[in-house]
Design an enzyme around this catalytic site. Structure first.
Site, PDB file in Angstrom:
ATOM      1  CB  ALA A   1      60.035-118.876  43.838  1.00 36.00           C
TER       2      ALA A   1
ATOM      3  CG  HIS B   1      50.341 -95.441  40.068  1.00 30.77           C
ATOM      4  ND1 HIS B   1      50.225 -94.904  38.806  1.00 30.77           N
ATOM      5  CD2 HIS B   1      50.536 -96.769  39.901  1.00 30.77           C
ATOM      6  CE1 HIS B   1      50.337 -95.869  37.914  1.00 30.77           C
ATOM      7  NE2 HIS B   1      50.533 -97.014  38.554  1.00 30.77           N
TER       8      HIS B   1
END
Length: 203
Positions: free
Chosen positions: A141, A114
């Protein structure tokens, strides 16, 4: 140029466009079904992934739950890919993943961004940039890949890293922001974890 075309060209667009929203709901319905399959339903999972993803190679396994804005509609998986629990694909545009890639749990690939300017954000504007991951990478992870980044083949992204820029091939990269720690070398062929030596039968 309509909003659907602008989605895939790194141009500002309105994600709440009616046609886009209708398509997203259809994709989310398939994702809902996928995440409610039983562990024994491997064939059904594969059938759904083939319908959901843009491309899906042989021998891919994605542990539910999978989270994806468009249910994988713009995701291109090669073959022999494994994704652990809670893979999140913000697939508002294309994500390309090469053969043999491993995803640890809670990995996020986000193609959407954005504007920084608050006045533009008030207009609900968004842009998207594709992500590219080369063959035989391991994404640790909790790693996060931001819009537009590329990971070179064979590279390892350390757990919890935030990848804001391209990472070259054949390196170990870690941190926030993610930076190259070292090249992958001969010691990695000899030792797989701390001082644990690779047994001859695996060489």
């Amino acid at each position: 140029m309509d909003m659907k075309e602008r989605m895939h060209q790194e141009l500002l667009y309105l994600p709440d466009d009616e046609e886009i929203m209708e398509e997203q709901v259809r994709c989310q319905e398939l994702l809902y079904d996928y995440n409610r399959t039983r562990p024994s339903q491997k064939e059904e999972r594969n059938r759904l992934l083939l319908e959901m993803f843009a491309e899906l190679g042989e021998n891919c396994y994605v542990e539910p739950p999978l989270h994806a804005n468009f249910g994988g509609k713009f995701v291109h998986f090669g073959k022999n890919i494994y994704a652990n629990y809670n893979l999140t694909l913000v697939d508002d545009t294309h994500i390309y993943v090469g053969d043999g890639v491993l995803f640890g749990p809670n990995v996020i690939l986000t193609t959407a961004g954005h504007p920084v300017d608050p006045e533009l954000r008030k207009k609900n504007l968004q842009f998207n940039a594709s992500i590219h991951i080369g063959k035989n990478c391991w994404i640790g992870a909790g790693a996060i890949l931001l819009p537009g980044v590329s990971i070179g083949e064979n590279s390892v992204i350390g757990a919890g890293s935030v990848v804001t820029k391209d990472i070259p091939a054949n390196v170990v990269a870690v941190g926030n922001p993610c930076r190259v720690l070292r090249k992958i070398g001969e010691k990695d062929r000899e030792f797989y974890f701390h001082e644990h030596r690779v047994e001859d039968c695996w060489l």
